[in-house]
Design an enzyme around this catalytic site. Structure first.
Site, PDB file in Angstrom:
ATOM      1  N   ILE A  10     -46.612  21.471 -11.523  1.00  0.00           N
ATOM      2  CA  ILE A  10     -46.264  20.620 -11.145  1.00  0.00           C
ATOM      3  C   ILE A  10     -45.391  21.285  -9.722  1.00  0.00           C
ATOM      4  O   ILE A  10     -44.760  21.663 -10.155  1.00  0.00           O
ATOM      5  CB  ILE A  10     -45.593  19.695 -11.558  1.00  0.00           C
ATOM      6  CG1 ILE A  10     -46.475  18.627 -12.153  1.00  0.00           C
ATOM      7  CG2 ILE A  10     -44.952  17.922 -10.718  1.00  0.00           C
ATOM      8  CD1 ILE A  10     -46.120  17.377 -12.982  1.00  0.00           C
ATOM      9  N   VAL A  59     -42.194  26.797   1.236  1.00  0.00           N
ATOM     10  CA  VAL A  59     -42.942  27.089   1.942  1.00  0.00           C
ATOM     11  C   VAL A  59     -43.211  25.339   2.098  1.00  0.00           C
ATOM     12  O   VAL A  59     -44.624  24.705   2.129  1.00  0.00           O
ATOM     13  CB  VAL A  59     -44.647  27.215   1.681  1.00  0.00           C
ATOM     14  CG1 VAL A  59     -45.687  27.778   3.075  1.00  0.00           C
ATOM     15  CG2 VAL A  59     -43.613  28.701   0.920  1.00  0.00           C
ATOM     16  N   ASP A 106     -57.036  34.598  -6.067  1.00  0.00           N
ATOM     17  CA  ASP A 106     -57.557  33.189  -5.456  1.00  0.00           C
ATOM     18  C   ASP A 106     -57.121  32.759  -3.786  1.00  0.00           C
ATOM     19  O   ASP A 106     -56.656  31.113  -3.621  1.00  0.00           O
ATOM     20  CB  ASP A 106     -56.715  31.770  -6.279  1.00  0.00           C
ATOM     21  CG  ASP A 106     -56.723  30.338  -6.167  1.00  0.00           C
ATOM     22  OD1 ASP A 106     -57.808  30.173  -5.846  1.00  0.00           O
ATOM     23  OD2 ASP A 106     -56.496  29.393  -7.040  1.00  0.00           O
TER      24      ASP A 106
END
Length: 454
Positions: free
Chosen positions: A26, A96, A139
């Site tokens: 999370i 970000v 990824d």
């Protein structure tokens, strides 16, 4: 084993809203108490037992942390601090806040190749830095390409989420099945050795989507998607690529190559004519004082793609099913390897049995020859023994005869000895008689001489 700060993260940071979540992590917005600076706190759930599939293993967490500690680049998220408690490892990361690149571009009415490529160039720069350190992200996908701040004239790209990134070591073969199915390279699907080339395939898929709003390999099911990837089953549909330059298509073609060795590298991609041509056009436009001619791409399909992507994220892009599929493939690969090993063992065993049979036959023939030879030797020895026994009996008889002869000789010798003694006595007696006679004669002779003298 790496050691992290064993302190309560909330003693140092005030936790805010949730920014996102994954299967075992999370991300929450946080503010440093001392400075008031904002960061993102990524709570990674630790795996309690090595046999459990819930949570992230210590090894995987340390790998992500070690990679983040090593990298410092304008287009890559920065690690600020690390905390650990009983249940979680907490990464304090650069905040970000500009959202995903694709969401930002989809908000525009239209997009030029030049604008798209300005962002793509930043992605390439970030990946070039990673690959220079032999780090593969594994990824790369729209969700992991973020903007630091979208409310600036030239937003900066940030590559995020290094959860499955690996350092590629020379001489160490690395295989795994992970990532998001839509963006993984064929070598991942086929469980083949992996390297930096897998990232380049993902960049090819991202570029295809960026320019068309369509995904090149996405099927109705994950299995169909993976089959399309393995077969490199894609094309440039005119409906989607009517306004796309041939150079852009060539860029994609050179990346979506099944053989990793023939796939364009990050250095080659930065030198590709499409990337360099845009830079040259921008320079010429600035020198002439006029805007360069630009191809405009509709963003309608890109909007549709991002909406569909976000709405289908839980069922279609989560790692759970793909991980289960990867486990099945790993187990199947292990079973195949076990079967091959069993076949090799059976073949070797068969060869050993044949070799032992040949040795047995050879030894049996040798023993047979030796047995025949020994039989002949035994027969010959038996004959010699019989001869020896006969000679022994003859010698015994002769010895017995000799003994008997010796007894006779003894008796005869005794008789002769007795006779000799008797004769010796007789001779001695006669010798005395003769001597007496001679003495008598000599006396008579002397007496006669005396008488004559008178």
């Amino acid at each position: 084993m790496s050691t992290f700060r064993q302190e309560d993260v909330e003693d140092h940071y005030e936790m805010g809203e949730e920014l996102g979540s994954g299967q075992f992590a999370i991300v929450r917005k946080c503010r440093q108490k001392g400075t008031g600076k904002e960061y993102a706190a990524k709570f990674i759930k630790k795996r309690r037992l090595s046999s459990s599939r819930r949570g992230v293993s210590r090894e995987e967490i340390e790998r992500e942390v070690n990679i983040l500690r090593e990298i410092r680049h304008p287009n890559i998220i920065t690690l600020h601090d690390i905390f650990e408690n009983k249940t979680d490892v907490v990464l304090i990361l650069e905040l970000v806040s500009g959202g995903e690149l694709f969401d930002f571009l989809a908000e525009k009415e239209s997009l030029t190749e030049d604008e798209a490529t300005q962002f793509l160039k930043q992605i390439l720069d970030g990946v070039h830095y990673l690959h220079s350190k032999r780090i593969a992200h594994f990824d790369l996908k729209p969700e992991n390409i973020m903007l630091l701040d979208k409310n600036v004239p030239n937003p900066r790209i940030k590559l995020i989420d290094f959860g499955i990134a690996h350092k590629i070591e020379a001489g160490n073969e690395f295989k795994n099945i992970f990532g998001t199915p839509e963006f993984v390279a064929p070598e991942i699907v086929n469980y083949e050795p992996l390297g930096l080339e897998a990232d380049m395939w993902s960049i090819g898929v991202i570029t295809y989507i960026l320019l068309s709003g369509a995904s090149p390999f996405l099927g109705e099911t994950k299995q169909e998607t993976l089959t399309n990837i393995s077969a490199v089953n894609y094309d440039f549909d005119e409906e989607y690529f009517s306004n796309t330059s041939e150079l852009a298509k060539d860029f994609i073609r050179r990346l979506l190559v099944k053989d990793p060795k023939r796939r364009m590298t990050i250095a080659q991609s930065l030198e590709h004519s499409w990337i360099k041509a845009i830079r040259r056009r921008n320079v010429r436009g600035e020198d002439s004082g006029r805007k360069p001619e630009r191809r405009r791409l509709k963003t309608t399909r890109l909007k549709e793609y991002t909406i569909k992507s976000h709405s289908s994220l839980p069922p279609n892009n989560s790692y759970a099913d793909f991980e289960r599929f990867s486990k099945v493939l790993e187990e199947a690969a292990a079973a195949e390897e076990g079967l091959r090993e069993l076949q090799r063992s059976r073949r070797l065993c068969h060869e050993d049995v044949e070799a032992l049979a040949a040795i047995y036959e050879e030894k049996e023939a040798w023993y047979r020859e030796e047995s025949d030879s020994l039989g002949q030797d035994l027969r010959r020895l038996r004959q010699e023994l019989l001869k020896t026994e006969a000679l022994k009996r003859q010698a015994q008889e002769e010895a017995k005869g000799a003994l008997l002869g010796t007894s006779g000789l003894k008796r005869r010798f005794s008789r002769l000895e007795n006779r000799y003694e008797a004769l010796a006595k007789q001779v001695a007696s006669e010798m005395r008689f003769v001597q007496d006679l001679v003495r008598a004669l000599e006396q008579e002779k002397l007496q006669g001489v005396e008488c004559g003298l008178r």
